[in-house]
Design an enzyme around this catalytic site. Structure first.
Site, PDB file in Angstrom:
ATOM      1  CB  SER A  89      -0.917   0.017   1.235  1.00 24.34           C
ATOM      2  OG  SER A  89      -0.160   0.271   2.403  1.00 24.34           O
ATOM      3  CB  SER A  91       0.247   3.408   4.788  1.00 24.04           C
ATOM      4  OG  SER A  91       1.148   2.363   5.078  1.00 24.04           O
TER       5      SER A  91
END
Length: 311
Positions: A89, A91
């Site tokens: 991801s 993040s």
């Protein structure tokens, strides 16, 4: 308990090693005796195919002997030295991107057994600024990667997209690195650019955050509202303030408006630490659009410029 793959590696290593040992001490000597008797009654040396007929080595033993050294080396390397992970991801952008493949140094925070993950040897403690892999406290089957910003005893405030740290100091200590004891230190931010990254149609601001001894880049969405109503509410503190418990850490993603981290679910227990992320060994681009003939998991390019140490 460790993940299924770690347990499987350990079981295969133990199983193949046990088969090898049993054969070495119990069955191999008997095969040698049969071969010696046959050789003694023959006037010429026995051919290999004849020997294999007189005292054949079971297939399971042959397989165990061939895989044990390799699987044992993999188990030791992965359990105690380095373990590979893929970043799934955004993040931790811009430090880590979706498609980065990293190595995590397992022994940095101590040596643990590969099955139950109990501490065997104390080695070191996380430092502020470490990019760390840990078992997600709410579901330990999931591995998370975030940056450690709060150490045990620290007071952390995240307000108006700004990080403040009041360090946990010993008696008589006036300063911890560049953090002043007894004060909420505003962590300095320096703008790098405003046009490198986007979230949908919104431009993200890239800034350098200067933690003590560690300068690293973060992303901020200046148009996004702070979701303080989703913050983890610690008893006795304000909504956007946290006191890090003993043997725990406060972890945040570098992509501050797109990270589920300690602000939302609380603290990382020391027992959940897996290791320190230290190196990007491969980085793939995945740009297959909806009209592409290739599935989304097929890489479209390699980002060689990203390979190297993680800051």
């Amino acid at each position: 308990m460790a993940g299924y793959f770690s347990v499987l590696l350990v079981l295969i290593t133990l199983g193949s090693g046990l088969i090898w040992l049993l054969d070495h001490f119990m069955y191999a000597p008997k095969r040698k005796e049969r071969i010696a008797l046959a050789q003694g009654s023959s006037e010429t040396p026995l051919a290999e195919d004849v020997i294999s007929e007189i005292a054949p080595e079971p297939a399971i033993v042959e397989g165990a002997k061939s895989i044990f050294p390799m699987i044992a080396a993999i188990t030791i390397f992965r359990s105690f030295i380095f373990e590979p992970f893929q970043i799934p991801s955004g993040s931790m952008m811009p430090t880590l991107l979706d498609g980065d493949f990293i190595l995590v140094q397992k022994f940095t925070y101590g040596i643990k057994d590969p099955v139950w993950r109990s501490q065997l040897v104390e080695v070191g403690e996380p430092e502020r600024g470490d990019v760390t892999v840990f078992k997600f406290p709410l579901d330990e089957r999931i591995d998370f990667i975030k940056r450690i910003v709060g150490l045990p005893g620290d007071r952390i405030v995240y307000r108006n997209r700004q990080l403040y740290i009041q360090p946990n100091c010993t008696e008589g200590q006036t300063q911890q690195g560049n953090l002043v004891c007894g004060e909420y230190n505003k962590i300095k931010l320096d703008i790098v650019n405003r046009d490198e990254y986007k979230q949908g149609s919104m431009q993200l601001v890239r800034l350098t955050e200067n933690l003590p001894g560690v300068g690293h880049d973060i992303l901020i969405n200046p148009q996004a509202l702070e979701q303080t109503e989703r913050y983890y509410q610690q008893q006795g503190t304000r909504r956007d303030e946290w006191v890090v418990p003993e043997d725990s850490y406060f972890a945040m993603g570098d992509n501050r408006n797109n990270s589920q981290d300690s602000r939302m679910w609380g603290f990382v227990p020391k027992a959940n630490l897996v290791g320190k992320a230290v190196f990007i060994w491969m980085s793939f681009e995945f740009d297959n659009g909806p009209d592409s003939l290739l599935p989304g998991w097929v890489p479209t390019g390699v980002r060689f410029e990203r390979l190297g140490n993680i800051q």
